[in-house]
Scaffold this active site. Structure first.
Site, mmCIF file in Angstrom:
data_model
loop_
_atom_site.group_PDB
_atom_site.id
_atom_site.type_symbol
_atom_site.label_atom_id
_atom_site.label_comp_id
_atom_site.label_asym_id
_atom_site.label_seq_id
_atom_site.Cartn_x
_atom_site.Cartn_y
_atom_site.Cartn_z
ATOM 1 N N HIS A 469 0.841 -1.208 0.000
ATOM 2 C CA HIS A 469 0.000 0.000 0.000
ATOM 3 C C HIS A 469 0.877 1.259 0.000
ATOM 4 C CE1 HIS A 469 -3.676 2.339 1.220
ATOM 5 N NE2 HIS A 469 -2.739 3.143 1.704
ATOM 6 N N GLU A 470 1.804 1.321 0.950
ATOM 7 C CA GLU A 470 2.635 2.526 1.070
ATOM 8 C C GLU A 470 3.585 2.651 -0.120
ATOM 9 O OE1 GLU A 470 1.711 4.722 3.016
ATOM 10 O OE2 GLU A 470 0.414 3.481 4.273
ATOM 11 N N HIS A 473 1.701 4.441 -2.788
ATOM 12 C CA HIS A 473 1.790 5.895 -2.591
ATOM 13 C C HIS A 473 3.175 6.387 -3.021
ATOM 14 C CE1 HIS A 473 -1.955 6.722 -0.531
ATOM 15 N NE2 HIS A 473 -1.699 5.949 0.492
ATOM 16 N N HIS A 476 3.512 6.870 -6.631
ATOM 17 C CA HIS A 476 2.768 8.070 -7.033
ATOM 18 C C HIS A 476 3.676 9.302 -6.908
ATOM 19 C CE1 HIS A 476 -1.451 10.197 -6.631
ATOM 20 N NE2 HIS A 476 -0.967 10.302 -7.831
HETATM 21 ZN ZN LIG Z 1 -2.996 5.199 2.047
#
Ligand SMILES: [Zn+2]
Length: 680
Positions: A469-470, A473, A476
């Site tokens: 998940h991280e 990010h 991104h």
């Molecule tokens: Zn998040």
């Protein structure tokens, strides 16, 4: 001091990293003072410029202004979160209000806004690129939303409201914390039926700390209370914990939050009206993808009906288990978690002891890198010997297919007392190319427990999911390819920002990825197919319950912020009525009840915004199906579009337009419903 303050000199370091080795806590206060002064001077220069406003002398100048403040601030806020000390904490309390005052001074500066406003009025005639137009629009909108168009009297009123709201937010969280830390259930050896050895040991330590040696303590922290409710075989004790857990922030006296909430809601309503909105939800949603409360309710309604039906089935299974044991009671709120866990074990035969050896930290990092290489052509090479802020931090350089530098990625995975709990992505430098290419320095922070000396660190499945998940990010931020800092990386709408992260989680459970990277720590054998199947199958377990408790909180959040309330509103009744409207099952409570709903009252962040996680899940489920439809989880053309319109695009485009460009259509809710197991 400034001549020797490393924060105020040019950072001649590898990759332009902050000069961590030379930094002392005492450097921050003078650095902030210098940075604030220089930003003020830059702002005054722009606002008082005798030349007519142009995009260059106003908007671009604003984008350039405050670089020193951004640099000093990013080092400071990263360190206070990951490696703090009492001196940093003191500066932190001071800086929070100073920086908020500084921001208000800029957004309420009438000369400055006049220039932005004039440019905005002539925007179609300025010959701007699409990104420039977007930056102008966003800048104008940010000024307006912060009160730039108000008359002097209204500005004062808004400042007062904002200050009072900040005080109330702090009081709200302190009240919840006080209720959580003052409550304690002390147990004897004979009360521990069903509790694991780990839990008993932790409970014994807690009791000893609270002057009750020889006893076992349960507290109202989520990890303690929830684990107790899942595993204690004592129905009477579960009921005690459950009731206290549900009433945090609503116990009368000094720490009761009902009055605090009433005042917050009234002030938010006043703030929204000052700024020209019908209500606070309309104001908050105006710069999101959902735009209107009706769109949020529409999504919640679509998920709510099947979730209720599934929860009813789950309840029936639990009741059947109770009945089969000859117990004579109807399942209540304090029974659900306990019996659901037993159903899970029976049905999927999954437990942590079996799973953990397959999820070694180093292999999961390699898996996350591997997925980025297959999707986006990134290669990660470890860079040793750099001067970083803590010995546990590792640095990796991301390179593209031609070996060009893309970003520096810092990985800070282990828990320590100087670090905040939780997991997050942040940056030390964000990408832009306003004056030549600036590449980002991104950091992922987690709180894994380090393996014993010489042993590999093993993760739970949830931990591995968090790592992915991280890292989503992180990508991104790393792949960002925009001109202006305002729209760089993760600077996107709040209900869009979880798309790149939640989407990335999907690749962790791809069979090809697990077969290559989920190798047993001792034997090196790949995860057996049967275990892999059980993991995938158990994803939908208890989703009726999970979805109902989440959506109930999201509905109530929307309800209390989307209507004009009487000044003497009864907050408890408000919550009750809101839940009656959606036929909330008796055996499930909101994931966060209003008196302790920190997401929406400990600050502004997720107020009228708790729905965002579900909104982003619509996007990630639908986006992953774009790969599935091709039969290739790494389909090159789909991956290329994903990079172009989502991961590298920052906030260059409106979120809905970006999604449309990627998918060729807007998302539907079916993939989300399928993902939660609500559709065949
Ligand atoms: Zn998040």
């Amino acid at each position: 001091m400034s001549s020797e303050n490393p924060l105020l000199t040019t950072w001649n370091t590898p990759f332009g990293l902050p000069p961590f080795g030379a930094l002392r806590s005492a450097h921050f206060r003078p650095a902030f003072e210098t940075a604030l002064d220089s930003h003020r001077a830059e702002i005054a220069g722009i606002a008082q410029n005798p030349d007519a406003p142009t995009f260059e002398n106003t908007i671009e100048a604003l984008e350039r202004a405050g670089k020193l403040l951004t640099d000093v601030g990013s080092v400071f806020w990263n360190l206070t979160a990951t490696d703090t000390d009492p001196q940093l904490q003191e500066i932190e309390r001071e800086m929070a209000s100073a920086l908020s005052r500084h921001a208000s001074e800029i957004s309420m500066n009438p000369d400055l806004f006049r220039r932005v406003d004039a440019l905005h009025a002539q925007r179609a005639a300025l010959g701007l690129s699409a990104e420039q137009l977007r930056v102008l629009d966003l800048t104008h909108k940010n000024f307006v939303r912060a009160g730039a168009q108000l008359n002097p009297e209204e500005k004062e009123r808004l400042k007062t409201i904002m200050e009072r709201l900040a005080t109330l937010a702090t009081r709200f969280s302190q009240n919840v914390l006080a209720d959580e830390s003052s409550w304690l259930l002390l147990l004897d050896e004979s009360d521990l039926d069903g509790l694991s050895a780990d839990f008993r040991a932790a409970a014994a330590r807690l009791a000893a700390e609270r002057d009750a040696p020889g006893k076992f303590a349960v507290t109202l922290s989520r990890s303690s209370a929830e684990t107790f409710l899942q595993s204690s075989a004592r129905r009477d004790l579960r009921e005690t914990v459950y009731r206290a857990w549900a009433r945090r922030g609503e116990n009368g006296g000094e720490t009761d939050n009902l009055d605090v909430i009433r005042e917050i809601l009234a002030l938010r309503d006043a703030r929204a009206k000052l700024l020209g909105f019908e209500n606070f939800a309309d104001y908050k949603l105006d710069d999101t993808m959902a735009k209107k409360p009706a769109a949020v309710r529409d999504l919640l309604d679509r998920v709510w009906t099947p979730a209720l039906a599934r929860a009813a089935e789950e309840r029936a299974q639990i009741q059947a288990l109770v009945d089969s044991e000859g117990a004579n009671f109807a399942v209540a709120g304090h029974d659900w978690r306990y019996y659901a866990e037993r159903v899970r074990k029976e049905r999927y035969d999954l437990d942590q002891t079996t799973l953990r050896p397959y999820f070694q930290l180093d292999r999961m990092i390699a898996a996350a890198f591997h997925v980025a290489e297959k999707l986006f052509g990134l290669r990660f090479v470890e860079r040793e010997g750099l001067d970083l802020y803590h010995p546990d931090v590792r640095a990796f350089e991301a390179l593209d297919r031609d070996g060009n530098h893309v970003a520096l990625f810092l990985a800070d995975y282990f828990a320590r007392p100087s670090k905040r709990s939780g997991a997050w992505m942040s940056d030390f430098r964000s990408q832009h190319k306003l004056d030549g290419e600036v590449r980002p320095i991104i950091v992922n922070v987690m709180n894994f427990t380090k393996g014993a000396e010489g042993e590999p660190t093993l993760l739970s499945l949830d931990d591995a999911r968090t790592l992915f998940h991280e890292f989503g990010h992180g990508l991104h931020g790393m792949l960002s390819d925009v001109t202006y800092p305002l729209v760089s990386g993760t600077s996107v709408a709040r209900d869009f920002v979880e798309l790149p992260s939640q989407l990335y989680e999907h690749w962790l459970l791809e069979p090809a990825v697990l077969r290559q990277f989920a190798l047993h720590a001792e034997t090196g054998a790949p995860m057996p197919d049967d275990l892999l199947d059980r993991i995938v199958a158990s994803r939908c377990f208890n989703q009726g319950f999970g979805t109902v408790e989440f959506c109930a909180s999201a509905y109530v959040d929307m309800d209390v912020h989307a209507q004009r309330l009487p000044d003497d509103v009864d907050v408890a009744a408000l919550e009750r009525e809101s839940l009656e409207k959606i036929s909330m099952p008796e055996e499930i409570i909101m994931r966060h009840r209003l008196p302790h709903f920190g997401h929406i009252f400990s600050g502004d962040g997720y107020s009228a915004g708790y729905y965002s996680y579900l909104w982003a899940e619509v996007l990630d489920a639908d986006a992953f199906e774009a790969f599935k439809e091709t039969g290739d989880a790494f389909h090159p053309e789909v991956a290329e579009k994903l990079k172009r319109f989502i991961y590298s695009a920052g906030g260059r485009q409106d979120a809905a337009e970006a999604y449309l460009a990627f998918r060729g259509r807007m998302p539907t809710t079916e993939p989300l419903l399928r993902q939660r197991g609500f559709l065949a």
